[in-house]
Design a protein around this motif. Structure first.
Motif, PDB file in Angstrom:
ATOM      1  N   SER A  54      37.559  37.100  33.432  1.00  0.00           N
ATOM      2  CA  SER A  54      38.133  36.159  34.400  1.00  0.00           C
ATOM      3  C   SER A  54      38.307  34.764  33.813  1.00  0.00           C
ATOM      4  O   SER A  54      39.303  34.079  34.085  1.00  0.00           O
ATOM      5  CB  SER A  54      37.238  36.084  35.644  1.00  0.00           C
ATOM      6  OG  SER A  54      37.180  37.338  36.273  1.00  0.00           O
ATOM      7  N   PHE A 102      45.654  40.347  36.732  1.00  0.00           N
ATOM      8  CA  PHE A 102      44.905  41.520  37.175  1.00  0.00           C
ATOM      9  C   PHE A 102      45.853  42.639  37.619  1.00  0.00           C
ATOM     10  O   PHE A 102      45.589  43.814  37.395  1.00  0.00           O
ATOM     11  CB  PHE A 102      43.972  41.147  38.326  1.00  0.00           C
ATOM     12  CG  PHE A 102      42.767  40.376  37.899  1.00  0.00           C
ATOM     13  CD1 PHE A 102      41.560  41.021  37.659  1.00  0.00           C
ATOM     14  CD2 PHE A 102      42.822  39.006  37.730  1.00  0.00           C
ATOM     15  CE1 PHE A 102      40.445  40.316  37.264  1.00  0.00           C
ATOM     16  CE2 PHE A 102      41.713  38.290  37.340  1.00  0.00           C
ATOM     17  CZ  PHE A 102      40.515  38.939  37.100  1.00  0.00           C
ATOM     18  N   SER A 157      33.652  49.450  36.360  1.00  0.00           N
ATOM     19  CA  SER A 157      34.564  48.342  36.648  1.00  0.00           C
ATOM     20  C   SER A 157      35.959  48.634  36.118  1.00  0.00           C
ATOM     21  O   SER A 157      36.964  48.432  36.809  1.00  0.00           O
ATOM     22  CB  SER A 157      34.022  47.045  36.037  1.00  0.00           C
ATOM     23  OG  SER A 157      32.724  46.757  36.505  1.00  0.00           O
ATOM     24  N   GLU A 191      37.777  51.215  38.166  1.00  0.00           N
ATOM     25  CA  GLU A 191      38.193  50.766  39.500  1.00  0.00           C
ATOM     26  C   GLU A 191      39.185  49.602  39.439  1.00  0.00           C
ATOM     27  O   GLU A 191      39.616  49.095  40.486  1.00  0.00           O
ATOM     28  CB  GLU A 191      36.959  50.336  40.310  1.00  0.00           C
ATOM     29  CG  GLU A 191      35.968  51.457  40.566  1.00  0.00           C
ATOM     30  CD  GLU A 191      36.565  52.590  41.393  1.00  0.00           C
ATOM     31  OE1 GLU A 191      37.415  52.303  42.258  1.00  0.00           O
ATOM     32  OE2 GLU A 191      36.194  53.758  41.176  1.00  0.00           O
ATOM     33  N   VAL A 220      38.630  46.494  38.285  1.00  0.00           N
ATOM     34  CA  VAL A 220      37.994  45.231  38.642  1.00  0.00           C
ATOM     35  C   VAL A 220      37.246  44.703  37.423  1.00  0.00           C
ATOM     36  O   VAL A 220      37.083  45.401  36.420  1.00  0.00           O
ATOM     37  CB  VAL A 220      37.006  45.400  39.828  1.00  0.00           C
ATOM     38  CG1 VAL A 220      37.732  45.900  41.057  1.00  0.00           C
ATOM     39  CG2 VAL A 220      35.861  46.336  39.459  1.00  0.00           C
ATOM     40  N   THR A 221      36.769  43.458  37.528  1.00  0.00           N
ATOM     41  CA  THR A 221      35.951  42.899  36.462  1.00  0.00           C
ATOM     42  C   THR A 221      34.480  43.209  36.716  1.00  0.00           C
ATOM     43  O   THR A 221      34.082  43.583  37.824  1.00  0.00           O
ATOM     44  CB  THR A 221      36.133  41.378  36.371  1.00  0.00           C
ATOM     45  OG1 THR A 221      35.670  40.787  37.598  1.00  0.00           O
ATOM     46  CG2 THR A 221      37.580  41.007  36.152  1.00  0.00           C
ATOM     47  N   MET A 251      33.094  41.235  39.587  1.00  0.00           N
ATOM     48  CA  MET A 251      33.363  41.756  40.924  1.00  0.00           C
ATOM     49  C   MET A 251      32.408  42.886  41.285  1.00  0.00           C
ATOM     50  O   MET A 251      31.927  42.980  42.423  1.00  0.00           O
ATOM     51  CB  MET A 251      34.810  42.233  41.018  1.00  0.00           C
ATOM     52  CG  MET A 251      35.840  41.130  40.858  1.00  0.00           C
ATOM     53  SD  MET A 251      37.528  41.797  40.752  1.00  0.00           S
ATOM     54  CE  MET A 251      38.471  40.305  40.412  1.00  0.00           C
ATOM     55  N   THR A 252      32.110  43.752  40.330  1.00  0.00           N
ATOM     56  CA  THR A 252      31.185  44.857  40.591  1.00  0.00           C
ATOM     57  C   THR A 252      29.783  44.342  40.889  1.00  0.00           C
ATOM     58  O   THR A 252      29.126  44.783  41.844  1.00  0.00           O
ATOM     59  CB  THR A 252      31.151  45.817  39.385  1.00  0.00           C
ATOM     60  OG1 THR A 252      32.468  46.333  39.159  1.00  0.00           O
ATOM     61  CG2 THR A 252      30.198  46.972  39.628  1.00  0.00           C
ATOM     62  N   ARG A 254      37.264  42.473  45.457  1.00  0.00           N
ATOM     63  CA  ARG A 254      38.363  42.213  44.519  1.00  0.00           C
ATOM     64  C   ARG A 254      39.457  41.394  45.187  1.00  0.00           C
ATOM     65  O   ARG A 254      39.951  40.411  44.609  1.00  0.00           O
ATOM     66  CB  ARG A 254      38.933  43.542  44.015  1.00  0.00           C
ATOM     67  CG  ARG A 254      40.118  43.394  43.064  1.00  0.00           C
ATOM     68  CD  ARG A 254      40.649  44.781  42.688  1.00  0.00           C
ATOM     69  NE  ARG A 254      41.711  44.693  41.703  1.00  0.00           N
ATOM     70  CZ  ARG A 254      43.010  44.529  41.998  1.00  0.00           C
ATOM     71  NH1 ARG A 254      43.383  44.433  43.257  1.00  0.00           N
ATOM     72  NH2 ARG A 254      43.900  44.466  41.035  1.00  0.00           N
TER      73      ARG A 254
END
Length: 941
Positions: free
Chosen positions: A412, A436, A711, A714, A716-717, A720-721, A784
């Protein structure tokens, strides 16, 4: 220079005609049979019997597989001493909670394990035992772990040695008073063992100078089974010392005669904070059916641009081999071990004696056919510009149109910098969400082209220098801290401190010169805050000379010095700042001895943030290196200063721009989020304090890698997890479905601000609705969505949002959120000064700005972190179970991402009840034992 145990021989009459063969594996993965003589084992066991020591009253808990060399200690040492051994299965030994139970049940008085195992026990809630003797070996023992183990009341021993010299060759009892370095000494040789530290010419090195560690004596192996060349390479003959084993480890003598382990010499490198064994990558590459040979190097062909390069000899030419290999390595090794560049050669260059000539390996070039075949090169100018931006920030040689930003190591923080550079290059405004949603180069370039064609967004004006003759306003962030200072004068909550431990020959005058040059370069460090016509303004001092405060502690005893340093640093770093006058940066140098210093820096948050420390130490490195050689500063003058940013921010963030940002946050927050209340025996005081404590923990590397894979799968970063899991944990403790968490963002989304010291960090409110009993995967998607929206609207200062919403203010807590979450990923520089070994040391404080804070950092060994909590609200005994539940929660959602959160909470609560039951049983057992002892004493009377 050698060091030899003076104990009487233990194995001089032991028959030496029977050899054991212990198999171990090197960096290539090929097993090596080490021929250990019977006399070496007897000498080792006899020495261990005396120190660390074992008697017939001891109970040793054996946690090692019998195929591992240390099993010789766990099985034979109790046998020769009459002690009892308790065997533990591999399943139990790898589970912290089960291992704690076995330690208690067996009544263990001795256990040996690696630092990772002891860390696992502490993270699982182990409180220690004063009757236990802790033996730690196999890996370097970090100082902080040693301190935690000593705090349990146990006796701690640090041991070192390779299989080739019969398991352990040195031993050291760890004492709290002597822990002044980042790692714990490995001590002195055991009985009938000699240790030599030699330079590259085979000559002894003086005290304090690193040298390669060689071992000789009774424990020396005969060599490797059926591998004469390897035996000749590793078991050498020294003209003075005789036959020695070449360990490949770097170490040095300390002034007291003990030995300090430093690191591996052969093929182990450090890249972006991760220590990497190159041979491990080579082994994985050679496992691919299309690869015949592989060599991996860490190259720095351009200053500051380090990357892993793999040179390959393929079985046959293939168009997409590089892409296949990246996926292949990524499935078997952590992401930081994936080579940035793969170069295919017809043959590897060799030296005259047949070894790979690493110096002759070519410099990778993107124009070479071998590299062009690895991916599709950018096809038009937009793709080419974005590819260059990725290469600069990710430190890779080249990027293809199908490469994924996050698979190349992006996160991020780097995403924000990418967007900033794209905006500047193309004159468009692009939300972070785009990266993203379009993570490949081709997809992102298409988004940029579409935006350029539509011209629907107005470009953001550049930050320009303003006159210093007029009134200079505070930035919005500065204004908030200034206001808090007026509301709570005398608070130390926003003091920021860090310390740098320097070992070696320090030039204090040059250090002071470098510090003053940094102060000259950055106006923020020469700024005070005064009130004119009722409004605070920035007042910049044209010049300011800092006198480095030096305190000499070298004349006091080592024990007294250890006792003085921490309280002195703590007291000094908590001194109040006067925002209206004087420097808001203080520096102190503690001279511990002639070759050891501690540099402590303290700043007020109003002039700096966490990113600023990275800028500060990068410049300190460059300036000290230049000034120590009599050179001028090589750093270019800064195009803008923090005051320019403050003026720009207030001019830009108004009208339509401000309204757009406000509209999003008003829609996102709606009503004021409810105050998060924990199911706790304590309630917030009417006059709450900011007194706080920290509870540290660590997650295993296996768990960390599993979280990364979840992560990535899915979309996501890792941030986020971890945040989704944290919010689920808060749901379990508060029983509330509407959860708002504060989180910092660097706010360095303009390229001009990246090299400035100043207070840029902004606060994002991440509010998530957990109603409807969603699955964890659903929670992850909700988090997210919230995070991406917040990133896209990060320019609105938290202070402006507070002014617009006008929530009721409380001194006890923030009205919009009470809990803080952060995953540390600000760039931490590598500080390398000539003639000095350096380590960052955290300055401990007892201040908590929030009710509860979860702070996580990714390290080579896995995620580490701490819960920081207000002591007004939480008992210390309540935090350890919270850590256990968080780890269990993470482990559960990895296995079952579709589990509903109510079911997940039920799993956690059942585990907690089971843990409480175990603790109650242990308490009752201890109480019965105590009462029994009292009765027996009464009967005797």
């Amino acid at each position: 220079m050698s060091q030899e145990s003076q104990d009487n021989p233990a194995s001089s009459t032991t028959p030496d005609n029977l050899a054991y063969v212990i198999y171990t594996s090197g960096s290539t993965g090929k097993p090596k049979g080490v021929q250990i003589p019977h006399g070496g084992v007897v000498n080792f066991l006899t020495s261990m019997e005396r120190q660390p020591g074992l008697t017939q009253t001891d109970v040793l808990l054996a946690v090692t597989s019998i195929s591992f060399d240390i099993a010789a200690l766990e099985l034979y040492l109790p046998l020769i001493t009459g002690a009892r051994v308790a065997l533990v299965s591999r399943e139990v030994a790898s589970d912290g909670k089960q291992l704690i139970e076995q330690l208690t049940t067996a009544g263990a008085t001795v256990m040996q394990a690696t630092p990772a195992t002891w860390q696992m026990l502490l993270a699982a809630g182990w409180q220690g035992s004063s009757q236990l003797k802790i033996l730690c070996g196999g890996e370097a023992l970090p100082r902080d772990l040693a301190e935690q183990l000593l705090a349990t009341g146990a006796a701690v021993w640090n041991l070192y040695g390779p299989t080739e010299t019969t398991i352990w060759s040195t031993v050291c009892q760890v004492e709290a008073a002597k822990l002044v370095k980042a790692t714990v000494p490995i001590g002195r040789p055991i009985t009938n063992t000699q240790v030599y530290l030699l330079d590259t010419s085979g000559q002894p090195v003086p005290i304090g100078i690193p040298g390669e560690l060689y071992i000789g004596g009774a424990g020396l192996a005969r060599g490797y089974l059926n591998r004469p060349e390897l035996t000749e390479q590793k078991f050498i003959h020294h003209p003075v010392a005789g036959r020695l084993y070449k360990t490949g480890d770097l170490a040095r003598y300390l002034p007291n005669g003990t030995i300090e382990y430093i690191e591996r010499i052969d093929h182990q490198v450090k890249l972006r904070g991760f220590r990497i064994e190159l041979g491990e990558i080579e082994t994985v590459l050679r496992q691919h059916p299309s690869v015949r040979q592989a060599v991996v190097m860490l190259r720095e062909d351009e200053p500051g641009n380090q990357r892993l390069v793999a040179y390959l000899v393929a079985q046959s030419p293939q168009d997409e081999l590089a892409q296949q290999l990246r996926r292949f390595v990524g499935e078997r090794l952590p992401s930081y071990m994936i080579p940035s560049v793969l170069v295919t050669l017809e043959a590897l260059p060799l030296t005259p004696n047949g070894k790979v000539d690493r110096k002759a390996l070519p410099v990778p070039e993107t124009t070479k056919a071998s590299t062009q075949e690895a991916f599709v090169l950018p096809r038009h100018p937009v793709e080419e510009v974005i590819a260059r931006i990725w290469c600069q920030l990710l430190g890779v040689e080249a990027v293809g149109i199908d490469h994924n930003f996050f698979e190349l190591g992006g996160h991020s923080l780097l995403a924000t910098q990418v967007i900033s550079r794209i905006e500047k290059a193309f004159g468009v405004e692009l939300p972070v969400r785009c990266l993203f949603e379009s993570p490949t180069l081709a997809e992102l370039a298409a988004r940029v082209q579409k935006l350029m064609h539509s011209q629907s967004e107005q470009p953001i004006p550049p930050i320009e220098r303003v006159s210093r003759d007029g009134v200079l306003p505070l930035s919005f962030s500065q204004y908030r801290l200034w206001l808090l200072e007026q509301l709570q004068p005398g608070s130390i909550a926003y003091n920021m401190a860090t310390a740098l431990h320097l070992v070696g020959s320090l030039n204090v005058a040059v250090l002071e010169q470098a510090l003053n040059e940094i102060v000259r370069r950055h106006e923020a460090l020469r700024t005070n805050f005064c009130v004119v016509d009722g409004q605070p303004i920035q007042v910049i001092t044209p010049s300011l000379t800092m006198n480095l405060s030096v305190r000499n502690l070298s004349e006091v005893s080592e024990a007294e010095r250890v006792q003085k340093v921490q309280p002195l640093v703590k007291q000094w770093s908590q001194q109040l700042f006067d925002l209206t006058q004087g420097s808001l940066l203080r520096s102190m140098l503690l001279q511990l001895d002639q070759q050891e210093h501690l540099l402590v820096l303290s700043l007020h948050h109003i002039v700096a943030d966490g990113w600023s420390f990275g800028v500060f130490f990068r410049e300190l490195t460059t300036l000290y290196n230049a000034f120590s050689q009599g050179q001028l500063s090589p750093l270019p003058e800064l195009p803008i200063q923090y005051a320019d940013f403050a003026v720009w921010q207030r001019q830009w963030l108004q009208g339509e721009v401000l309204e757009t940002q406000l509209t999003y946050w008003k829609r996102q927050l709606g009503t004021i989020p409810p105050i998060l209340k924990f199911c706790s025996d304590r309630t917030s005081s009417s006059t709450p304090s900011s007194t706080g404590k920290k509870h540290r923990f660590a997650l295993s590397s296996a768990l960390t890698e599993a979280l990364k894979k979840l992560s990535q799968g899915e979309g996501v970063t890792l941030f986020m997890t971890l945040l989704a899991a944290f919010k689920t944990l808060l749901y379990r403790y508060s029983k509330q479905e509407d959860i708002a968490v504060g989180s910092p963002i660097a706010n360095r989304n303009r390229q001009e601000t990246e090299e400035l010291i100043g207070f840029f960090v902004n606060t994002l409110i991440l509010r998530t609705d957990l109603s409807g009993n969603p699955s964890f995967r659903d929670v992850l998607m909700r988090v997210r969505e919230v995070a991406l929206g917040a990133y896209a609207h990060q320019d609105l200062p938290f202070e402006k949002l507070m002014a617009e919403l006008q929530p009721e203010r409380h001194l006890g807590h923030n009205p919009l959120f009470q809990v803080w979450f952060v995953l540390q990923n600000a760039p931490i520089p590598t500080v390398e000064l000539p003639g000095l070994t350096l380590n960052f040391i955290e300055v401990e404080t007892e201040v908590a700005r929030y009710d509860l804070k979860l702070d996580l950092t990714e390290t080579p060994a896995g995620l580490t972190g701490f819960f920081e909590y207000k002591t007004d609200l939480f008992e210390a005994s309540a935090i350890a179970p919270m850590v256990r539940l968080y780890e269990m929660l993470l482990d559960t959602v990895i296995q079952q991402p579709d589990i509903q959160i109510n079911s997940l909470v039920e799993v956690l609560e059942n585990s907690e009840k089971q843990q409480q039951l175990i603790q109650e049983q242990e308490f009752k057992k201890a109480r019965r034992k105590k009462l029994g002892n009292i009765r027996r004493k009464q009967i005797k009377r």
